[in-house]
Design an enzyme around this catalytic site. Structure first.
Site, mmCIF file in Angstrom:
data_model
loop_
_atom_site.group_PDB
_atom_site.id
_atom_site.type_symbol
_atom_site.label_atom_id
_atom_site.label_comp_id
_atom_site.label_asym_id
_atom_site.label_seq_id
_atom_site.Cartn_x
_atom_site.Cartn_y
_atom_site.Cartn_z
ATOM 1 N N SER A 223 -37.880 -41.497 3.326
ATOM 2 C CA SER A 223 -39.184 -41.509 3.976
ATOM 3 C C SER A 223 -39.856 -42.884 3.822
ATOM 4 O O SER A 223 -39.297 -43.888 4.260
ATOM 5 C CB SER A 223 -40.054 -40.378 3.408
ATOM 6 O OG SER A 223 -41.202 -40.182 4.184
ATOM 7 N N ASP A 380 -38.246 -33.203 12.551
ATOM 8 C CA ASP A 380 -38.925 -34.274 11.810
ATOM 9 C C ASP A 380 -39.498 -35.269 12.810
ATOM 10 O O ASP A 380 -38.784 -35.741 13.711
ATOM 11 C CB ASP A 380 -37.912 -34.963 10.888
ATOM 12 C CG ASP A 380 -38.503 -36.097 10.068
ATOM 13 O OD1 ASP A 380 -39.742 -36.286 10.085
ATOM 14 O OD2 ASP A 380 -37.728 -36.803 9.397
ATOM 15 N N HIS A 410 -38.171 -32.751 7.438
ATOM 16 C CA HIS A 410 -38.518 -33.944 6.676
ATOM 17 C C HIS A 410 -38.747 -33.611 5.200
ATOM 18 O O HIS A 410 -39.447 -32.661 4.860
ATOM 19 C CB HIS A 410 -39.783 -34.600 7.235
ATOM 20 C CG HIS A 410 -40.083 -35.919 6.586
ATOM 21 N ND1 HIS A 410 -39.485 -37.086 6.979
ATOM 22 C CD2 HIS A 410 -40.894 -36.240 5.539
ATOM 23 C CE1 HIS A 410 -39.910 -38.076 6.215
ATOM 24 N NE2 HIS A 410 -40.762 -37.593 5.336
#
Length: 440
Positions: A223, A380, A410
């Site tokens: 991320s 996501d 995610h």
């Protein structure tokens, strides 16, 4: 005789009173039970309404994901209330809550030695496997945790567990960077922290100290950590003073651009747990210490409209209509505003800084990148960031493995321990570690 009669009279009166009370309770009991049942039903209905989200049929562990998302939303809403009351910054409160529920006592084991250190003033946690017979040098991974540049820590159980498993599975030295977070610092400090720590580790004397092979080092992150890993990798590829270069980069559902918040994955997954589009936009604004009033305009790409001259230069590098395969474009259309708010880029020029948005870098920088692994999830908002980065690397001649998971969301890779134990977490983590084992 009088006393006996009095006792009998009292007993009869007591019995009569008891029967009368019992009768009243019996009359009240159905009413009380009915009220309690109605209240309980309403509470269950409200809870179900709050928890339930319509999810794609392909999502694995849907009810677990709904419960996880409901917990996140409730916590975030509580933190936002504290922020609105000006008692504290919402991210500071959220990190406190995370820390409160994640009290981890870290200790080394017979297989892994865990130590905290400073690399050029930056805190790191180092995971070292026990030495094996006839072994000289180990491979290594520099890992950068996610959390929107604002949350989590190298010391939380999620990342401690991940790095321990990586160290054991790969027989590798894992360096997990504890960079400073929003709101204490903002861009570019997170970038500089991770860059300094990585450059320090790449020094020959430091690699020798940890018995690391200079030719077998990767950088990785998930991320926002994937964002920092990609940005640091680009910077190091341009730095001639760094003699020990990275062999690989591995990016897990990375966030790589803030130019377009209407790519197909942003449109498709607008309200998808665990990272809705609006939350991602707020993370960007917090990263740059910007104004929350810009959020609604950024959601519809007013910050990069056709009349914003600064964005014109970068738009060609982020044309998803040519970078994405048709399977991901589906029937979505580009959102390009003819006129917008040029003041957003004027006040937050870092939105177009490649140290914050590595996807916007020129082709010459992409050509210098090492062999790359990118993991993306269908559910996501950041899916297309990773796919477009893979395409641009591939077009620049870099060997790329794009590992896409149709049923994942995610953040799933760190959710492998109770109470957030997802099958998708285990599958993505195992696939990621397998690639590192085969290529590092």
């Amino acid at each position: 005789m009088g006393a006996t009669t009095l006792q009998q009279t009292c007993k009869e009166a007591e019995k009569t009173c008891f029967i009368a009370c019992a009768c009243r309770q019996q009359r009240r009991h159905p009413t009380s039970m009915k009220s309690a049942f109605v209240l309980l039903t309403a509470l269950v209905a409200l809870t179900a309404y709050y928890v339930y989200l319509p999810l794609p049929s392909t999502v694995s562990d849907p009810w677990k994901l709904m419960l996880l998302d409901a917990t996140f939303r409730a916590t975030q809403q509580m933190c936002n209330l504290v922020h609105c009351l000006r008692l504290s910054h919402h991210l500071r409160v959220l990190n406190y809550v995370i820390g409160t529920f994640d009290k981890l006592e870290t200790s080394s084991s017979e297989h892994i030695k865990i130590t905290d250190a400073l690399f050029d003033g930056v805190e790191v946690r180092v995971f070292e496997p026990s030495p094996k017979q006839d072994e000289t040098l180990k491979r290594s991974v520099v890992y950068i945790h996610g959390g929107g540049w604002a949350l989590a820590s190298a010391r939380t159980s999620f990342y401690n567990n991940l790095c321990r498993i990586m160290a054991e599975s790969l027989n590798a030295v894992i360096v997990s960077i504890e960079y400073r977070l929003v709101p204490e610092v903002h861009f570019p400090e997170q970038f500089y922290d991770t860059l300094r720590a990585t450059k320090y580790f790449l020094r020959s004397d430091i690699l020798a100290k940890y018995s690391v092979d200079p030719g077998r080092i990767a950088i990785s992150g998930d991320s926002a950590g994937g964002n920092l890993a990609a940005a640091v990798c680009q910077q190091l590829s341009l730095d001639d003073s760094v003699t020990n270069k990275l062999k690989l980069q591995a990016l897990i559902y990375p966030v790589l651009q803030a130019l377009d918040f209407n790519t197909p994955s942003y449109q498709q997954n607008t309200d998808m747990p665990v990272l809705p589009r609006f939350v991602m936009v707020k993370f960007w604004i917090d990263y740059f210490n910007g104004n929350y009033d810009f959020a609604s305009s950024m959601l519809i790409n007013n910050h990069t409209s056709l009349d914003v001259s600064q964005a014109v230069y970068f738009r060609g590098r982020l044309n998803w209509t040519s970078l994405l395969p048709s399977a991901f474009k589906k029937n979505y259309k580009p959102v390009i505003q003819p006129t917008g708010k040029a003041e957003i880029i004027q006040e937050i020029p870092a939105l177009l800084d490649i140290r914050a948005a590595p996807l916007l870098a020129e082709k010459e920088i992409f050509q210098l990148q090492p062999k790359t692994y990118i993991l993306t999830c269908e559910n996501d908002v950041l899916r297309d960031d990773g796919i477009m980065y893979a395409k641009r690397l591939e077009s620049a001649g870099v060997e790329v493995t794009l590992d896409h998971f149709d049923d994942c969301f995610h953040g799933c890779m760190i959710f492998t321990i109770w109470p957030t134990n997802f099958s998708s977490g285990h599958r993505t983590r195992d696939s990621y570690i397998k690639w590192l084992a085969e290529n590092l």
